[in-house]
Design an enzyme around this catalytic site. Sequence first.
Site, PDB file in Angstrom:
ATOM      1  N   TYR A  72       0.860  -1.197   0.000  1.00 42.83           N
ATOM      2  CA  TYR A  72       0.000   0.000   0.000  1.00 42.83           C
ATOM      3  C   TYR A  72       0.894   1.244   0.000  1.00 42.83           C
ATOM      4  O   TYR A  72       1.770   1.387   0.856  1.00 42.83           O
ATOM      5  CB  TYR A  72      -0.920  -0.010   1.222  1.00 42.83           C
ATOM      6  CG  TYR A  72      -1.700   1.267   1.352  1.00 42.83           C
ATOM      7  CD1 TYR A  72      -2.769   1.541   0.502  1.00 42.83           C
ATOM      8  CD2 TYR A  72      -1.356   2.229   2.282  1.00 42.83           C
ATOM      9  CE1 TYR A  72      -3.473   2.725   0.586  1.00 42.83           C
ATOM     10  CE2 TYR A  72      -2.059   3.424   2.380  1.00 42.83           C
ATOM     11  CZ  TYR A  72      -3.104   3.662   1.523  1.00 42.83           C
ATOM     12  OH  TYR A  72      -3.792   4.848   1.612  1.00 42.83           O
ATOM     13  N   ASP A 108      -1.383  -7.119   6.322  1.00 46.86           N
ATOM     14  CA  ASP A 108      -2.420  -6.118   6.056  1.00 46.86           C
ATOM     15  C   ASP A 108      -3.626  -6.862   5.478  1.00 46.86           C
ATOM     16  O   ASP A 108      -3.579  -7.361   4.359  1.00 46.86           O
ATOM     17  CB  ASP A 108      -1.867  -5.071   5.074  1.00 46.86           C
ATOM     18  CG  ASP A 108      -2.840  -3.913   4.815  1.00 46.86           C
ATOM     19  OD1 ASP A 108      -4.047  -4.094   5.034  1.00 46.86           O
ATOM     20  OD2 ASP A 108      -2.365  -2.842   4.388  1.00 46.86           O
TER      21      ASP A 108
HETATM   22  C1  PLP Z   1      -6.377   2.474   2.878  1.00 50.68           C
HETATM   23  C2  PLP Z   1      -5.375   1.436   3.144  1.00 50.68           C
HETATM   24  C3  PLP Z   1      -4.368   1.616   4.118  1.00 50.68           C
HETATM   25  C4  PLP Z   1      -4.221   2.912   4.897  1.00 50.68           C
HETATM   26  O1  PLP Z   1      -5.325   3.171   5.701  1.00 50.68           O
HETATM   27  P1  PLP Z   1      -5.840   4.662   6.058  1.00 50.68           P
HETATM   28  O2  PLP Z   1      -7.041   4.387   6.902  1.00 50.68           O
HETATM   29  O3  PLP Z   1      -6.139   5.337   4.763  1.00 50.68           O
HETATM   30  O4  PLP Z   1      -4.748   5.355   6.788  1.00 50.68           O
HETATM   31  C5  PLP Z   1      -3.486   0.577   4.344  1.00 50.68           C
HETATM   32  N1  PLP Z   1      -3.554  -0.579   3.628  1.00 50.68           N
HETATM   33  C6  PLP Z   1      -4.495  -0.777   2.694  1.00 50.68           C
HETATM   34  C7  PLP Z   1      -4.522  -2.073   1.951  1.00 50.68           C
HETATM   35  C8  PLP Z   1      -5.425   0.210   2.410  1.00 50.68           C
HETATM   36  O5  PLP Z   1      -6.351   0.013   1.462  1.00 50.68           O
END
Ligand code: PLP
Length: 366
Positions: free
Chosen positions: A94, A165
Amino acid sequence: MKLETLAIHGGNIITDNLKPVIQPITLSTTFSHQENSPVYSRASNPNRDALEKLLARLENGDEAAAFSSGNAAGMAVFQALPKGSHIIAPDDMYHGLRYQLQEIFKDQFSVSFVDLTQPENLESLVLPNTKLLWIETPSNPLLKISDIKVLSAIAKKHGIRVACDNTFATPVFQNPLELGADLVMHSSTKYLGGHSDILGGALITKTNDDFWKRIRLIQTTGGAVPAPFDCYYLVRSIKTLPYRMAGHQNNALELAHYLNSSEKVEKVYYPGLKNHTGHAIATKQMSGFGGMLSFLIQGGAEEADTMIKKLHYFSNATSLGGVESLIERRAASEGPDSTTPANLIRVSVGLENVEDLKQDLEQALK
Ligand SMILES: *Cc1c(COP(=O)(O)O)cnc(C)c1O
């Protein structure tokens, strides 16, 4: 409790004598001193406690920590690492978190970015100071699938902590802690919130070890915590998460098949399609394929932009995971350093009627 029941009942801490069915919002930042009562809202708050308890149970973890954004959650993991650590992360990580490693932490850590869909790439990169393997699957925007179990096993052999993630899959479709990861990260801004109106993030740990205690310290003393209001709304949103995810995935699968058959489309990326390179692993480690898909339109940036402008139900906006469908030409969002093809269109498939969505795409592709 099964998933749907847990989503509804797992985050409801009622202490009020009036016995409300729904936990009230506790806005007070400070609390009269007494035993077992919160002291100050940065350290703990009843609504954040409820959200964290719910997230820990949904991911089958020991504890969870809620943050004010997904980026703040990811950052807490990096901040908890000792200076001089080496990190292995996916080459399509990301972009916001990749940017943290490259800019904010460039003097603290060294990072190897690698294609983790090929686990054999991992072993040769391991150094004596490698402390963290970061996984993101399905990834953004090509929906690449990495094998969490195989990668975690390799990392374990070398004593490397594994964080995953899980934003795209959500705990409904994938539980990385059960596949060998030590930590799960979410941007709760996306599917957990589900209505494009809450910014938030979370970490969930398998065990309450020293590393987790450091993360908790960073959360409560660093102070990037969500407001009680946002925690309340997240608990409320998560009640419908299992049903929303089923709807997102059914609509996405149908649109993926439709786009795959369109002669105006060069290629579709959706892990639920048999022709997707990660389909076999996705089938093994996920119980659903999610609501995100990407496709290459015939032509270039201009054809993509023209098509997007013609749509009625898909808002041309970044982010994902809401009930409303969103679409964007990804390279335009990622800026000048982007390696994403100019004709790649990313879709967050919403919960509108799929026939309406299909007809809209059809008229726009004409
Ligand atoms: C949006 C996103 C993030 C970051 O999150 P925020 O809430 O925008 O700070 C991290 N990883 C993935 C896969 C995302 O889609």
